[in-house]
Design an enzyme around this catalytic site. Sequence first.
Site, PDB file in Angstrom:
ATOM      1  N   CYS A  82       0.839  -1.205   0.000  1.00 20.55           N
ATOM      2  CA  CYS A  82       0.000   0.000   0.000  1.00 20.55           C
ATOM      3  C   CYS A  82       0.878   1.261   0.000  1.00 20.55           C
ATOM      4  CB  CYS A  82      -0.959  -0.044   1.185  1.00 20.55           C
ATOM      5  SG  CYS A  82      -2.304   1.133   0.981  1.00 20.55           S
ATOM      6  N   TYR A  83       0.894   2.026   1.081  1.00 17.85           N
ATOM      7  CA  TYR A  83       1.769   3.212   1.101  1.00 17.85           C
ATOM      8  C   TYR A  83       3.212   2.816   0.786  1.00 17.85           C
ATOM      9  CZ  TYR A  83       4.090   7.488   2.693  1.00 17.85           C
ATOM     10  OH  TYR A  83       4.849   8.626   2.767  1.00 17.85           O
ATOM     11  N   HIS A 169      -3.575  -5.303   0.623  1.00 24.80           N
ATOM     12  CA  HIS A 169      -3.075  -5.746   1.933  1.00 24.80           C
ATOM     13  C   HIS A 169      -3.117  -7.278   2.055  1.00 24.80           C
ATOM     14  CE1 HIS A 169      -2.739  -1.811   3.854  1.00 24.80           C
ATOM     15  NE2 HIS A 169      -3.766  -1.464   3.091  1.00 24.80           N
ATOM     16  N   GLU A 171      -1.830  -8.988   4.333  1.00 23.52           N
ATOM     17  CA  GLU A 171      -1.862  -9.380   5.744  1.00 23.52           C
ATOM     18  C   GLU A 171      -3.275  -9.502   6.298  1.00 23.52           C
ATOM     19  OE1 GLU A 171      -1.037  -6.515   4.455  1.00 23.52           O
ATOM     20  OE2 GLU A 171      -1.410  -4.809   5.767  1.00 23.52           O
ATOM     21  N   SER A 223       0.481 -13.605  38.069  1.00 25.42           N
ATOM     22  CA  SER A 223      -0.916 -13.206  38.270  1.00 25.42           C
ATOM     23  C   SER A 223      -1.857 -14.349  37.935  1.00 25.42           C
ATOM     24  CB  SER A 223      -1.242 -12.017  37.375  1.00 25.42           C
ATOM     25  OG  SER A 223      -1.240 -12.428  36.017  1.00 25.42           O
ATOM     26  N   GLY A 224      -1.335 -15.359  37.253  1.00 27.42           N
ATOM     27  CA  GLY A 224      -2.218 -16.420  36.782  1.00 27.42           C
ATOM     28  C   GLY A 224      -2.715 -16.139  35.378  1.00 27.42           C
ATOM     29  N   GLY A 225      -2.389 -14.957  34.832  1.00 26.29           N
ATOM     30  CA  GLY A 225      -2.716 -14.644  33.442  1.00 26.29           C
ATOM     31  C   GLY A 225      -1.784 -15.404  32.512  1.00 26.29           C
ATOM     32  N   VAL A 226      -2.080 -15.337  31.215  1.00 25.20           N
ATOM     33  CA  VAL A 226      -1.320 -16.135  30.248  1.00 25.20           C
ATOM     34  C   VAL A 226       0.166 -15.746  30.247  1.00 25.20           C
ATOM     35  CG1 VAL A 226      -1.135 -16.786  27.819  1.00 25.20           C
ATOM     36  CG2 VAL A 226      -3.372 -16.308  28.808  1.00 25.20           C
ATOM     37  N   ASP A 227       0.446 -14.442  30.175  1.00 30.47           N
ATOM     38  CA  ASP A 227       1.840 -14.024  30.000  1.00 30.47           C
ATOM     39  C   ASP A 227       2.705 -14.384  31.207  1.00 30.47           C
ATOM     40  OD1 ASP A 227       0.769 -12.981  27.725  1.00 30.47           O
ATOM     41  OD2 ASP A 227       0.810 -10.903  28.404  1.00 30.47           O
ATOM     42  N   SER A 228       2.236 -14.032  32.400  1.00 30.80           N
ATOM     43  CA  SER A 228       3.099 -14.313  33.551  1.00 30.80           C
ATOM     44  C   SER A 228       3.189 -15.816  33.790  1.00 30.80           C
ATOM     45  CB  SER A 228       2.638 -13.557  34.800  1.00 30.80           C
ATOM     46  OG  SER A 228       1.415 -14.018  35.265  1.00 30.80           O
ATOM     47  N   SER A 229       2.150 -16.565  33.459  1.00 32.65           N
ATOM     48  CA  SER A 229       2.224 -18.018  33.641  1.00 32.65           C
ATOM     49  C   SER A 229       3.242 -18.640  32.689  1.00 32.65           C
ATOM     50  CB  SER A 229       0.859 -18.673  33.392  1.00 32.65           C
ATOM     51  OG  SER A 229      -0.060 -18.206  34.338  1.00 32.65           O
ATOM     52  N   LYS A 370       1.022 -12.652  21.213  1.00 34.22           N
ATOM     53  CA  LYS A 370       0.175 -13.422  22.136  1.00 34.22           C
ATOM     54  C   LYS A 370      -0.040 -14.869  21.675  1.00 34.22           C
ATOM     55  CE  LYS A 370      -2.349 -12.800  25.891  1.00 34.22           C
ATOM     56  NZ  LYS A 370      -1.960 -11.927  27.019  1.00 34.22           N
TER      57      LYS A 370
END
Length: 524
Positions: A82-83, A169, A171, A223-229, A370
């Site tokens: 594109c651009y 695009h 993507e 925290s039990g969230g995905v990232d910290s786990s 993610k």
Amino acid sequence: MKRETVIVLDFGGQYNQLVARRVRECNVYCEIYSYKTDIEKIKEMNPKGIILTGGPNSCYEEGSPTYTKELFELGIPVLGLCYGAQLMQHIMGGKVEKAPVREYGKTDTYFDTTSPLFAELPEESVVWMSHFDYISEVAPDFHICACTNDCPVAAAENREKQLYAIQFHPEVLHTVYGKEILSNFVYKVCECSGDWKMDSFVESSIQAIREKVGDGKVLLALSGGVDSSVAAGLLSRAIGKQLTCVFVDHGLLRKNEGDEVEAVFGPTGDFDLNFIRVNAQERYYNKLAGVTEPEAKRKIIGEEFIRIFEEEAKKIGAVDFLAQGTIYPDVVESGLGGESAVIKSHHNVGGLPDFVDFKEIIEPLRDLFKDEVRKAGLELGIPKELVFRQPFPGPGLGIRIIGEVTGEKVKIVQDADYIYRSEVDKAAAAYEEANGKEAPWKPNQYFAALTNMRSVGVMGDERTYDYAVALRAVRTIDFMTAESAEIPFEVLQTVMSRIINEVKGVNRVFYDLTSKPPGTIEFE
Ligand code: XMP
């Protein structure tokens, strides 16, 4: 080990992260840099290919983002989107101007399938277009290799110099063969071998963490969230008991969640680490008593976390590293690609604990998107329920209870939410089983909240005066905008009747139809 890298130069397009994710889905590592990145730095990185993104400007206007022509003379393949395509043509001597017809949306396009970019594609297919300007004349030595009815240059190439410009695009998923086009670029043009895989990422990260940490000590707020786990899992596999995780149960988690986190990372789980669970429920409820204003609640929840974490850190004493679950979008959004990311604050309140005595920060997931964090989590043997759990805000149920938070209200919302999530999951699984595909209404985030409203009802022969629960379910891609999900009415009715029968203190159930905007996903 140096991994093959394709770099994305960002010209301000809305899909810049998507481009990098799609390249990585082709098993090629990809990083995003600002178009202001110096050419010397690019030469040093010696990428296998360079992709220029879209952007909101007109390249022929004074002051628009641009790049030195030398970029196209490095002998490194370049793909402009594109651009980025217009800019390449403009710089190389082509002509870009306002298009007589603005193209927006799904557009039939004709491909020259002798181009390596379009190899093995049909000669005609649908792409996603979004442009005001167009390439009216290609630069010398470029050849047109795709067009639409309104756009004479949907793509142009100089095969010898390995320069490719495409107006649409690839993507975006609406471009039917977008993934194939990007794959052709990285494999057929850049000749990548495809060495970016999550199993090798896990292996090489474990090695890198061991080298960096040596016999040092690492502290992580889990925290039990995905990232910290996933960060905990990775560090544990690398350094075992040199890692200490502090898990603060603030009493605002979903039903059973604290125990679930403990089952995975605690002493009876599969990971070798020091696990400290702080049961701070009462402490939080005391702090939150009488507080009704949403921002005040968030602030208390965040600050209290920091205080507790500090207290625990003091007990542990000096550590060498403080680990953080920073992921690649945090790095890109902080605008510091390649340099140290701003310190990610827990619960979205600014700042780190003051009294944690550490020398360095370690961010084992800072290169991952993610979906890659999730894949790495599965590789590490973290249970699926944890790896694929829906987003859950740092302040937890504190912002799903409108008004004052009390232990009693937390229990109500936990129980109602548990029923709601199980019924939605059950119905979604049944749909999938019967139809062989995902239910079209399956929400990306769904939960129960407790309104601050009590109303009159009747149960048996008794008059009741109880709370109303609100059910929320949204379909969204980026959580920036969202639509209320059309959960089948009979599912909602089952949920309503179970909540009213099983959860004491509730006599009414509402379904939230609000989209975002104007609503938000959470209630506070
Ligand atoms: P809103 O309510 O802003 O939510 O539409 C968008 C997404 O962000 C999550 N969210 C939070 N996550 N700390 C977090 O870590 C927070 O304070 C917070 N507030 C909202 C929300 O669950 C949704 O996925």
